[in-house]
Scaffold this motif. Structure first.
Motif, PDB file in Angstrom:
ATOM      1  N   SER A 146     -27.352  69.389   7.588  1.00 59.41           N
ATOM      2  CA  SER A 146     -26.929  68.283   8.249  1.00 59.41           C
ATOM      3  C   SER A 146     -27.295  68.119   9.685  1.00 59.41           C
ATOM      4  O   SER A 146     -28.226  69.075  10.217  1.00 59.41           O
ATOM      5  N   ALA A 147     -27.370  66.947  10.098  1.00 59.73           N
ATOM      6  CA  ALA A 147     -27.836  66.717  11.696  1.00 59.73           C
ATOM      7  C   ALA A 147     -27.206  67.536  12.614  1.00 59.73           C
ATOM      8  O   ALA A 147     -27.891  67.815  13.478  1.00 59.73           O
ATOM      9  N   GLU A 148     -25.903  67.830  12.422  1.00 63.99           N
ATOM     10  CA  GLU A 148     -25.120  68.454  13.367  1.00 63.99           C
ATOM     11  C   GLU A 148     -25.464  69.706  13.230  1.00 63.99           C
ATOM     12  O   GLU A 148     -25.814  70.776  14.295  1.00 63.99           O
ATOM     13  N   GLU A 149     -25.903  70.575  12.055  1.00 62.76           N
ATOM     14  CA  GLU A 149     -26.408  71.778  11.917  1.00 62.76           C
ATOM     15  C   GLU A 149     -27.890  71.947  12.461  1.00 62.76           C
ATOM     16  O   GLU A 149     -28.209  72.978  13.269  1.00 62.76           O
ATOM     17  N   ARG A 150     -28.772  70.944  12.314  1.00 59.89           N
ATOM     18  CA  ARG A 150     -30.043  71.093  12.739  1.00 59.89           C
ATOM     19  C   ARG A 150     -29.774  71.063  14.460  1.00 59.89           C
ATOM     20  O   ARG A 150     -30.769  71.926  15.004  1.00 59.89           O
ATOM     21  N   ALA A 151     -28.929  70.235  14.865  1.00 60.97           N
ATOM     22  CA  ALA A 151     -28.882  70.191  16.298  1.00 60.97           C
ATOM     23  C   ALA A 151     -28.441  71.466  17.037  1.00 60.97           C
ATOM     24  O   ALA A 151     -28.946  71.828  17.946  1.00 60.97           O
ATOM     25  N   SER A 152     -27.478  72.216  16.312  1.00 61.81           N
ATOM     26  CA  SER A 152     -27.068  73.183  16.823  1.00 61.81           C
ATOM     27  C   SER A 152     -28.047  74.637  16.638  1.00 61.81           C
ATOM     28  O   SER A 152     -28.180  75.162  17.707  1.00 61.81           O
ATOM     29  N   ARG A 153     -28.730  74.540  15.740  1.00 68.50           N
ATOM     30  CA  ARG A 153     -30.001  75.629  15.566  1.00 68.50           C
ATOM     31  C   ARG A 153     -30.632  75.362  16.870  1.00 68.50           C
ATOM     32  O   ARG A 153     -31.239  76.355  17.358  1.00 68.50           O
ATOM     33  N   ARG A 154     -31.173  73.929  16.972  1.00 67.30           N
ATOM     34  CA  ARG A 154     -31.961  73.860  18.208  1.00 67.30           C
ATOM     35  C   ARG A 154     -31.685  74.308  19.605  1.00 67.30           C
ATOM     36  O   ARG A 154     -32.210  74.651  20.390  1.00 67.30           O
ATOM     37  N   TYR A 155     -30.102  73.826  19.808  1.00 66.82           N
ATOM     38  CA  TYR A 155     -29.618  74.162  20.979  1.00 66.82           C
ATOM     39  C   TYR A 155     -29.483  75.768  21.347  1.00 66.82           C
ATOM     40  O   TYR A 155     -29.964  76.225  22.209  1.00 66.82           O
ATOM     41  N   LEU A 156     -29.415  76.533  20.211  1.00 69.47           N
ATOM     42  CA  LEU A 156     -29.223  77.854  20.142  1.00 69.47           C
ATOM     43  C   LEU A 156     -30.577  78.359  20.465  1.00 69.47           C
ATOM     44  O   LEU A 156     -30.700  79.480  21.354  1.00 69.47           O
ATOM     45  N   GLU A 157     -31.641  77.852  20.015  1.00 64.29           N
ATOM     46  CA  GLU A 157     -33.045  78.153  20.674  1.00 64.29           C
ATOM     47  C   GLU A 157     -33.382  77.849  21.883  1.00 64.29           C
ATOM     48  O   GLU A 157     -34.075  78.848  22.310  1.00 64.29           O
ATOM     49  N   LEU A 158     -32.862  76.883  22.443  1.00 59.82           N
ATOM     50  CA  LEU A 158     -33.222  76.436  23.816  1.00 59.82           C
ATOM     51  C   LEU A 158     -32.299  76.709  24.787  1.00 59.82           C
ATOM     52  O   LEU A 158     -32.908  76.864  26.033  1.00 59.82           O
ATOM     53  N   ARG A 159     -31.348  77.445  24.539  1.00 57.70           N
ATOM     54  CA  ARG A 159     -30.243  77.376  25.436  1.00 57.70           C
ATOM     55  C   ARG A 159     -30.523  78.541  26.668  1.00 57.70           C
ATOM     56  O   ARG A 159     -29.953  78.251  27.651  1.00 57.70           O
ATOM     57  N   GLU A 160     -31.164  79.504  26.567  1.00 61.26           N
ATOM     58  CA  GLU A 160     -31.647  80.258  27.370  1.00 61.26           C
ATOM     59  C   GLU A 160     -32.626  79.662  28.250  1.00 61.26           C
ATOM     60  O   GLU A 160     -33.012  80.297  29.431  1.00 61.26           O
ATOM     61  N   LYS A 161     -33.387  78.600  28.106  1.00 58.03           N
ATOM     62  CA  LYS A 161     -34.373  78.067  28.827  1.00 58.03           C
ATOM     63  C   LYS A 161     -33.598  77.120  30.179  1.00 58.03           C
ATOM     64  O   LYS A 161     -32.594  76.598  29.764  1.00 58.03           O
ATOM     65  N   PRO A 162     -34.099  77.071  31.151  1.00 60.66           N
ATOM     66  CA  PRO A 162     -33.572  76.558  32.300  1.00 60.66           C
ATOM     67  C   PRO A 162     -33.484  74.877  32.015  1.00 60.66           C
ATOM     68  O   PRO A 162     -32.351  74.554  32.756  1.00 60.66           O
ATOM     69  N   ASP A 163     -34.422  74.388  31.415  1.00 60.18           N
ATOM     70  CA  ASP A 163     -34.059  72.987  31.175  1.00 60.18           C
ATOM     71  C   ASP A 163     -33.524  72.670  29.809  1.00 60.18           C
ATOM     72  O   ASP A 163     -33.778  71.470  29.375  1.00 60.18           O
TER      73      ASP A 163
END
Ligand code: DC
Length: 221
Positions: A146-163
């Motif tokens: 699902s789009a929501e699941e794909r977005a949340s996986r991407r968010y988890l991958e990126l969330r430690e990054k400053p930007d």
């Protein structure tokens, strides 16, 4: 010698590349990430100010994209420069989505993709691999979530990054790219009639890897 060709298609963020990479390494195949080739052309278009369809079509013959495989890992070369580490920004994602709708861009990459598949045992991932690039692939998989699941996986991958962008922006981008990829006139993202659907919305990474590896083993044994 006949090579083994596995096609994996699906929308942005479904995990096609990371899953294909792991499965290919386990099976001793080469993983070909065709999205990276469109990203390299997107980067070219940004750098040279030719993002509009007629602009990129006019120069596409000069855009030399090749792949190198170092220790099984793919590197993308753009006019001789290794751009692998410069093509994962949101700006390049949007540019890739835009240039990939241009017929001349797709035609430019098609021969190279077919040639690599004819010469190697490969898992090739993209949007039109089963439908256009490798219509006779040994196995076609349509990997989605699902789009929501794909977005949340991407968010988890990126969330430690400053930007790290907010989740809502990531979801909006994913929906926008789905829209572009599914509704373009040429080679739209679609599940080939003979492709097997794998919906990973509620599956973990290893579960998807095991499922796809088992499907491939069954096909080639
Ligand atoms: O898989 P990706 O997000 O790296 O792909 C980047 C863009 O390229 C995406 O918008 C879809 C496009 N693409 C395509 O049109 N056909 C392919 N075979 C692979 C990618």
């Amino acid at each position: 010698m006949k090579t083994v060709n596995i096609a994996i298609d699906g929308p942005s963020g479904a995990g096609k590349s990371s899953i294909s990479k792991k499965v290919a390494a386990d099976l001793g195949f080469i993983h070909v990430d065709t999205g990276a080739m469109y990203r390299a052309i997107g980067l070219y278009a940004i750098r040279n100010g030719c993002l509009e369809p007629d602009q990129i079509a006019a120069v596409i013959e000069d855009v030399d994209v090749t792949l190198r495989f170092i220790g099984g890992s793919q590197r993308v070369m753009l006019c001789g420069e290794d751009v692998t580490d410069h093509i994962r920004t949101p700006e390049v994602s949007m540019a890739a989505s835009k240039v990939s709708a241009v017929p001349a861009v797709r035609a430019h990459l098609l021969d190279l993709q077919k040639k690599i598949a004819a010469e190697n045992d490969i898992i090739m991932d993209g949007r039109d691999i089963g439908s256009v690039v490798l219509p006779h692939a040994d196995l076609k998989i349509f990997l989605t979530a699902s789009a929501e699941e794909r977005a949340s996986r991407r968010y988890l991958e990126l969330r430690e990054k400053p930007d790290c962008p907010p989740y809502e922006d990531i979801l909006r981008d994913i929906r926008q790219r789905d829209e572009n990829d599914m509704h373009r006139a040429i080679a739209p993202l679609t599940q080939a009639p003979d492709a097997v659907l794998v919906d990973s919305t509620s599956m973990g990474f290893n579960e998807v890897v095991d499922t796809i590896t088992a499907m491939i083993r069954e096909t080639i044994d």
